[in-house]
Design a protein around this motif. Structure first.
Motif, PDB file in Angstrom:
ATOM      1  N   PRO A  11      -0.745  -5.853  -5.731  1.00 21.82           N
ATOM      2  CA  PRO A  11       0.383  -5.303  -4.964  1.00 21.82           C
ATOM      3  C   PRO A  11       0.042  -5.109  -3.483  1.00 21.82           C
ATOM      4  O   PRO A  11      -0.420  -4.053  -3.066  1.00 21.82           O
ATOM      5  CB  PRO A  11       0.636  -3.964  -5.654  1.00 21.82           C
ATOM      6  CG  PRO A  11      -0.707  -3.546  -6.180  1.00 21.82           C
ATOM      7  CD  PRO A  11      -1.428  -4.811  -6.539  1.00 21.82           C
ATOM      8  N   ILE A  12       0.314  -6.150  -2.696  1.00 24.34           N
ATOM      9  CA  ILE A  12       0.027  -6.110  -1.261  1.00 24.34           C
ATOM     10  C   ILE A  12       1.201  -5.545  -0.469  1.00 24.34           C
ATOM     11  O   ILE A  12       1.010  -4.896   0.567  1.00 24.34           O
ATOM     12  CB  ILE A  12      -0.335  -7.511  -0.747  1.00 24.34           C
ATOM     13  CG1 ILE A  12      -1.665  -7.968  -1.357  1.00 24.34           C
ATOM     14  CG2 ILE A  12      -0.410  -7.548   0.770  1.00 24.34           C
ATOM     15  CD1 ILE A  12      -2.856  -7.147  -0.922  1.00 24.34           C
ATOM     16  N   VAL A  13       2.426  -5.781  -0.927  1.00 26.87           N
ATOM     17  CA  VAL A  13       3.610  -5.368  -0.176  1.00 26.87           C
ATOM     18  C   VAL A  13       3.583  -3.876   0.135  1.00 26.87           C
ATOM     19  O   VAL A  13       3.959  -3.434   1.219  1.00 26.87           O
ATOM     20  CB  VAL A  13       4.898  -5.749  -0.939  1.00 26.87           C
ATOM     21  CG1 VAL A  13       6.131  -5.167  -0.248  1.00 26.87           C
ATOM     22  CG2 VAL A  13       5.029  -7.262  -1.045  1.00 26.87           C
ATOM     23  N   GLU A  14       3.095  -3.085  -0.806  1.00 28.47           N
ATOM     24  CA  GLU A  14       3.110  -1.629  -0.633  1.00 28.47           C
ATOM     25  C   GLU A  14       2.085  -1.147   0.394  1.00 28.47           C
ATOM     26  O   GLU A  14       2.071   0.038   0.750  1.00 28.47           O
ATOM     27  CB  GLU A  14       2.851  -0.945  -1.970  1.00 28.47           C
ATOM     28  CG  GLU A  14       1.478  -1.193  -2.550  1.00 28.47           C
ATOM     29  CD  GLU A  14       1.287  -0.571  -3.928  1.00 28.47           C
ATOM     30  OE1 GLU A  14       0.119  -0.291  -4.285  1.00 28.47           O
ATOM     31  OE2 GLU A  14       2.290  -0.362  -4.625  1.00 28.47           O
ATOM     32  N   THR A  15       1.236  -2.035   0.902  1.00 28.00           N
ATOM     33  CA  THR A  15       0.242  -1.625   1.913  1.00 28.00           C
ATOM     34  C   THR A  15       0.773  -1.781   3.337  1.00 28.00           C
ATOM     35  O   THR A  15       0.011  -1.631   4.297  1.00 28.00           O
ATOM     36  CB  THR A  15      -1.057  -2.438   1.780  1.00 28.00           C
ATOM     37  OG1 THR A  15      -0.800  -3.812   2.130  1.00 28.00           O
ATOM     38  CG2 THR A  15      -1.601  -2.371   0.362  1.00 28.00           C
ATOM     39  N   LEU A  16       2.057  -2.082   3.492  1.00 29.01           N
ATOM     40  CA  LEU A  16       2.609  -2.343   4.814  1.00 29.01           C
ATOM     41  C   LEU A  16       2.347  -1.193   5.780  1.00 29.01           C
ATOM     42  O   LEU A  16       1.921  -1.407   6.916  1.00 29.01           O
ATOM     43  CB  LEU A  16       4.120  -2.608   4.702  1.00 29.01           C
ATOM     44  CG  LEU A  16       4.868  -2.809   6.025  1.00 29.01           C
ATOM     45  CD1 LEU A  16       4.348  -4.033   6.753  1.00 29.01           C
ATOM     46  CD2 LEU A  16       6.371  -2.920   5.775  1.00 29.01           C
ATOM     47  N   ASN A  17       2.602   0.034   5.339  1.00 26.25           N
ATOM     48  CA  ASN A  17       2.461   1.190   6.230  1.00 26.25           C
ATOM     49  C   ASN A  17       1.286   2.089   5.883  1.00 26.25           C
ATOM     50  O   ASN A  17       0.887   2.919   6.693  1.00 26.25           O
ATOM     51  CB  ASN A  17       3.756   2.008   6.212  1.00 26.25           C
ATOM     52  CG  ASN A  17       4.917   1.243   6.827  1.00 26.25           C
ATOM     53  OD1 ASN A  17       4.805   0.692   7.915  1.00 26.25           O
ATOM     54  ND2 ASN A  17       6.036   1.188   6.117  1.00 26.25           N
ATOM     55  N   GLN A  18       0.765   1.946   4.699  1.00 24.76           N
ATOM     56  CA  GLN A  18      -0.413   2.724   4.320  1.00 24.76           C
ATOM     57  C   GLN A  18      -1.164   1.994   3.210  1.00 24.76           C
ATOM     58  O   GLN A  18      -0.570   1.244   2.448  1.00 24.76           O
ATOM     59  CB  GLN A  18      -0.018   4.129   3.842  1.00 24.76           C
ATOM     60  CG  GLN A  18       0.924   4.142   2.650  1.00 24.76           C
ATOM     61  CD  GLN A  18       1.323   5.551   2.263  1.00 24.76           C
ATOM     62  OE1 GLN A  18       0.939   6.515   2.891  1.00 24.76           O
ATOM     63  NE2 GLN A  18       2.114   5.671   1.197  1.00 24.76           N
TER      64      GLN A  18
END
Length: 392
Positions: free
Chosen positions: A140-147
């Motif tokens: 899950p890379i998408v959830e690392t956008l802001n943190q």
């Protein structure tokens, strides 16, 4: 005033910018008129001389060989590599297929991808899994956008039998730029053997300043029709010198091989040409060369990237001023892709079509569902203001 006049004159070279405000460079860049002219002149020369002419002054075969070599050199100059490492392809998907089908897979091998990859690549991987009895992991890379740390997330999903990581350099849905150098180092340190890294570079080539040799990436698949504003149907694949011997050709033709004295097929080409197949639309090569040269006339890749970031910051700030708009990134973007949501909007598709009727072109994307506006280094501030006014 001088800068404004210069920008206007520069933009007039792009026919696709004359009657619209354009924000879809991540889908397709507008082809410059000099590139269109180069394509036409190349077709004209081939047919004036004769497609198979071998006369001393009109050697068409020699001309096409020189054209292909010059195109690889033009591409290589932007990517920080040697021309020998470049394979000419049709698009990103073809480049990814060359790598995915060319590795020596064994039953039980694992492929790791992010949750932001393109459906065309995912479909290829699913067929590989079916045929060769492989295993797929999705991080899950998408959830690392802001943190969060994308490198740490990838590390959690690497296993002893992971053979390949496929990941985008810039995520097409959110515009996030992944720390590719750190990701490659992580994968190459794995035991019992290094994990190879295949990069979907659809959004990074022509946008980011690149030195693939320094990044030490194994495979880098890209296209010319997005941020380079070249003709559609022409892209490329970088294969590192260390990876060349480990990647077998799958589709094979007369361009893939060397010939013996009798003219019979012999060894593979010793470079990236071994993955090229047969006859291509060669005049497109002239068009892409001219597009790349036009960008280089404006400034270096670093200067162009800096201007893209300045304009994406302006767009991001203007979008943030709209009370009903939510930018996906909560910090200034690092690429030319700015994605945003309008939470109370019923249909993104209807909004996109409505904006097109007003000659404003952007894109609806998924995962997450949102709108994506792209700016290039020659985007006009008035275009951005026009988009904001219409959204408001």
């Amino acid at each position: 005033m001088l800068e404004s006049v210069t920008l206007k004159a520069y933009r007039q070279q792009f026919l696709g910018l004359t009657n619209k405000a354009y924000f879809n460079y991540g889908g397709q860049g507008p082809l410059p008129l000099p590139s269109l002219d180069a394509i036409y002149q190349c077709y004209q020369k081939i047919h004036d001389d004769g497609p198979f002419s071998r006369r001393i002054n009109n050697d068409t075969s020699g001309f096409l060989t020189e054209l292909s070599d010059a195109t690889r050199a033009s591409i290589a100059s932007e990517l920080g590599v040697t021309p020998e490492t470049i394979t000419l392809t049709e698009n990103v998907t073809v480049g990814c297929n060359i790598v995915l089908w060319g590795l020596d897979w064994q039953p039980g091998d694992r492929i790791l991808i992010s949750d932001a990859e393109h459906p065309g690549v995912i479909a290829t991987i699913k067929e590989l899994i079916r045929r060769f009895h492989l295993e797929l992991d999705i991080c899950p890379i998408v959830e690392t956008l802001n943190q969060g740390d994308p490198v740490a997330v990838i590390a959690q999903f690497l296993q002893p039998n992971t053979r390949l990581l496929l990941v985008s350099h810039i995520l097409r849905n959110t515009g996030q730029v992944l720390p590719l150098a750190e990701i490659v180092k992580l994968c190459h340190r794995q035991q019992p053997e290094p994990v190879r890294v295949l990069v979907d570079a659809a959004q990074s080539v022509g946008l980011l300043p690149l030195n693939l040799a320094e990044l030490e990436v194994d495979f880098y698949a890209f296209t010319g029709h997005k941020w380079w504003c070249g003709p559609e149907g022409l892209g490329g694949l970088y294969v590192s010198p260390e990876s060349l011997a480990k990647l077998s050709p799958t589709f094979i033709g007369w361009r893939s091989i060397l010939y013996d004295k009798q003219g019979d097929p012999g060894e593979w080409q010793p470079n990236g040409q071994r993955y090229e197949v047969a006859t291509s639309a060669y005049p497109l090569y002239a068009g892409l060369q001219r597009s790349i040269a036009l960008h280089q006339e404006w400034g270096t890749s670093q200067e162009r990237y800096q201007k893209i970031c300045e304009l994406s910051l302006y767009l991001w700030q203007r979008l943030s001023e709209l009370s009903q708009v939510l930018c996906l990134q909560n910090q200034p973007p690092e690429s030319g892709l700015v994605s945003f949501k309008i939470p109370n909007l019923i249909s993104y598709k209807d909004l996109v079509y409505g904006l097109e009727d007003r000659r404003l072109f952007l894109r609806k994307v998924t995962n997450p569902d949102c709108l994506r506006a792209c700016v290039h280094y020659f985007t006009d501030l008035e275009e951005i203001d026009q988009l904001i006014e219409n959204l408001a």
